[in-house]
Design an enzyme around this catalytic site. Structure first.
Site, PDB file in Angstrom:
ATOM      1  N   ASP A 279       0.848  -1.195   0.000  1.00  0.00           N
ATOM      2  CA  ASP A 279       0.000   0.000   0.000  1.00  0.00           C
ATOM      3  C   ASP A 279       0.888   1.251   0.000  1.00  0.00           C
ATOM      4  OD1 ASP A 279      -2.423   1.379   0.212  1.00  0.00           O
ATOM      5  OD2 ASP A 279      -2.400   1.347   2.402  1.00  0.00           O
TER       6      ASP A 279
ATOM      7  N   HIS B 195      -9.184   4.887  -2.427  1.00  0.00           N
ATOM      8  CA  HIS B 195      -8.504   4.908  -1.123  1.00  0.00           C
ATOM      9  C   HIS B 195      -9.355   5.713  -0.152  1.00  0.00           C
ATOM     10  CE1 HIS B 195      -4.272   3.481  -1.939  1.00  0.00           C
ATOM     11  NE2 HIS B 195      -4.854   3.381  -3.122  1.00  0.00           N
TER      12      HIS B 195
ATOM     13  N   ARG C 227      -9.334  -0.037  12.534  1.00  0.00           N
ATOM     14  CA  ARG C 227      -8.593   0.468  13.699  1.00  0.00           C
ATOM     15  C   ARG C 227      -9.557   0.900  14.800  1.00  0.00           C
ATOM     16  NH1 ARG C 227      -3.565   4.214  11.495  1.00  0.00           N
ATOM     17  NH2 ARG C 227      -2.758   2.675  10.032  1.00  0.00           N
TER      18      ARG C 227
HETATM   19  P1  13P Z   1      -8.916   4.807   5.433  1.00  0.00           P
HETATM   20  O1  13P Z   1      -7.896   5.359   6.352  1.00  0.00           O
HETATM   21  O2  13P Z   1      -9.987   5.803   5.108  1.00  0.00           O
HETATM   22  O3  13P Z   1      -9.483   3.530   5.904  1.00  0.00           O
HETATM   23  O4  13P Z   1      -8.136   4.500   4.051  1.00  0.00           O
HETATM   24  C1  13P Z   1      -7.305   3.390   3.935  1.00  0.00           C
HETATM   25  C2  13P Z   1      -6.442   3.479   2.716  1.00  0.00           C
HETATM   26  O5  13P Z   1      -6.702   4.187   1.782  1.00  0.00           O
HETATM   27  C3  13P Z   1      -5.234   2.647   2.689  1.00  0.00           C
HETATM   28  O6  13P Z   1      -4.467   2.879   1.547  1.00  0.00           O
HETATM   29  O1  G3H Z   2      -3.537   4.916   3.785  1.00  0.00           O
HETATM   30  C1  G3H Z   2      -2.795   4.477   4.655  1.00  0.00           C
HETATM   31  C2  G3H Z   2      -3.169   3.327   5.508  1.00  0.00           C
HETATM   32  O2  G3H Z   2      -4.229   3.627   6.359  1.00  0.00           O
HETATM   33  C3  G3H Z   2      -1.970   2.801   6.223  1.00  0.00           C
HETATM   34  O3  G3H Z   2      -1.651   3.597   7.311  1.00  0.00           O
HETATM   35  O4  G3H Z   2       0.720   4.155   6.938  1.00  0.00           O
HETATM   36  O5  G3H Z   2      -0.286   4.304   9.216  1.00  0.00           O
HETATM   37  O6  G3H Z   2       0.151   2.082   8.186  1.00  0.00           O
HETATM   38  P1  G3H Z   2      -0.160   3.539   7.966  1.00  0.00           P
HETATM   39 ZN    ZN Z   3      -4.643   4.891   0.822  1.00  0.00          ZN
END
Ligand code: 13P
Ligand code: G3H
Ligand code: ZN
Length: 309
Positions: A82, A211, A260
């Site tokens: 991600d 996202h 979360r």
């Molecule tokens: P949220 O924080 O809105 O759940 O988005 C998650 C995300 O886009 C991870 O790449």
């Molecule tokens: O978009 C990001 C995700 O919610 C991941 O979050 O970078 O804190 O692991 P993080």
């Molecule tokens: Zn994201």
């Protein structure tokens, strides 16, 4: 069974007008909660790992945990990076067993984003790994990057076509009104469906990604705060809008924040009600169940992916 790419999942999702959930994972309980929900719902799924998750749990632990989850459940699992910030992290995940990576060049000017994405696509495709890129900027917080609402820019449909053609990228994350994290924009959240429809019409059959698709369910914010939390989470994108997006070529929907919140609400409640219990299994067990319930809820009501395996 090896990890699968998202190619077949997206083909089916596009044709069936639903979306596959991509859920962020950081530890064993989160992974177990998600895959147990997918198994019970008979839903496809993507597990995704951020740079922060890799730093927290280590790449090797996450890969081995997801392998164990796949063996335990017999589900086809796509393991995805991600928000890869640069070529190096994408290469490391391609070489380290992931079947999908995101190169997030959305912070760069158009030409630089194309150049970086193309470099990752060339490397990944050579190893049978698929690539997601992003065009346009979402508001919100991800890792250390903060994008103010005023700096968020929606995806330009014509640029999206040029971007896909010139990079050969397998899926594209677009900005149409969702935002990362719990501290969403204040006011009534709206998705720009006219823009989404235009992009879908210009790129028929092509998988789009959303996202920042947590709704920040206020019931869970309230539960966290009832037991000592101080979370000022504003309402995110309504679930019915996300469900509708799945009918317009959005094949992947990213959800992290709602998981979360569910996990934290459960742990806060347990510890508040059982102050003398210090066995981590006592609060991580219900937290895992809270993740499972939230993921099942999303598969049924947001993704429409239940029963699609
Ligand atoms: P949220 O924080 O809105 O759940 O988005 C998650 C995300 O886009 C991870 O790449
Ligand atoms: O978009 C990001 C995700 O919610 C991941 O979050 O970078 O804190 O692991 P993080
Ligand atoms: Zn994201």
């Amino acid at each position: 069974m090896p990890f699968v790419t998202s190619t077949e999942m997206f083909k089916k999702a596009y044709a069936g007008k639903y979306a596959v959930g991509a859920f962020n994972v950081n530890n064993m309980e989160i992974i177990q909660g998600i895959v147990d929900a997918a198994k019970a719902e008979q839903s496809p799924l993507i597990l995704q790992v951020s740079a922060g998750a890799r730093k927290y749990a280590k790449h090797i632990y996450l890969v081995k945990l997801v392998e164990a989850a796949m063996e335990d459940t017999d589900l086809p699992i796509c393991l995805h990076l991600d928000h890869g910030a640069d070529f190096e992290i994408c290469k490391s995940c391609v070489d380290g067993g992931f079947t999908s990576v995101m190169i997030d060049g959305s912070k760069f000017p158009f030409e630089e984003n194309i150049e970086l994405t193309k470099r990752v696509v060339d490397y990944a495709h050579n190893k049978g790994v698929v690539v997601e890129a992003e065009l346009g900027k979402l508001a919100g917080v991800e890792d250390a990057v903060k994008v103010n609402t005023k700096d968020a820019t929606y995806t330009d449909p014509d640029q999206a076509v040029e971007f896909v053609e010139r990079t050969g990228v397998d899926s594209l994350a677009i900005a149409i009104g969702t935002s990362h994290g719990a501290y969403k924009f204040k006011g009534t959240p709206e998705l720009d469906f006219a823009r989404l429809e235009k992009i879908t019409n210009l790129l028929p059959g092509y998988p789009l990604v959303l996202h920042g698709a947590s709704t920040v369910l206020q019931e869970f914010v309230a539960k966290c705060n009832e037991f000592g939390g101080k979370i000022d989470g504003a309402q995110g994108c309504p679930e019915d809008m996300l469900l509708r997006a799945g009918t317009y070529g959005v094949c992947k929907i990213n959800i992290d924040t709602d998981l979360r919140l569910a996990m934290t609400a459960s742990i806060r409640k347990y510890l508040a009600e059982n102050p003398s219990d210090f066995d981590p299994r006592s609060y991580l067990g219900p937290a895992r169940q809270a993740i499972q319930d939230m993921v099942a809820h999303k598969m049924r009501n947001v993704l429409n992916s239940s029963g699609r395996l």
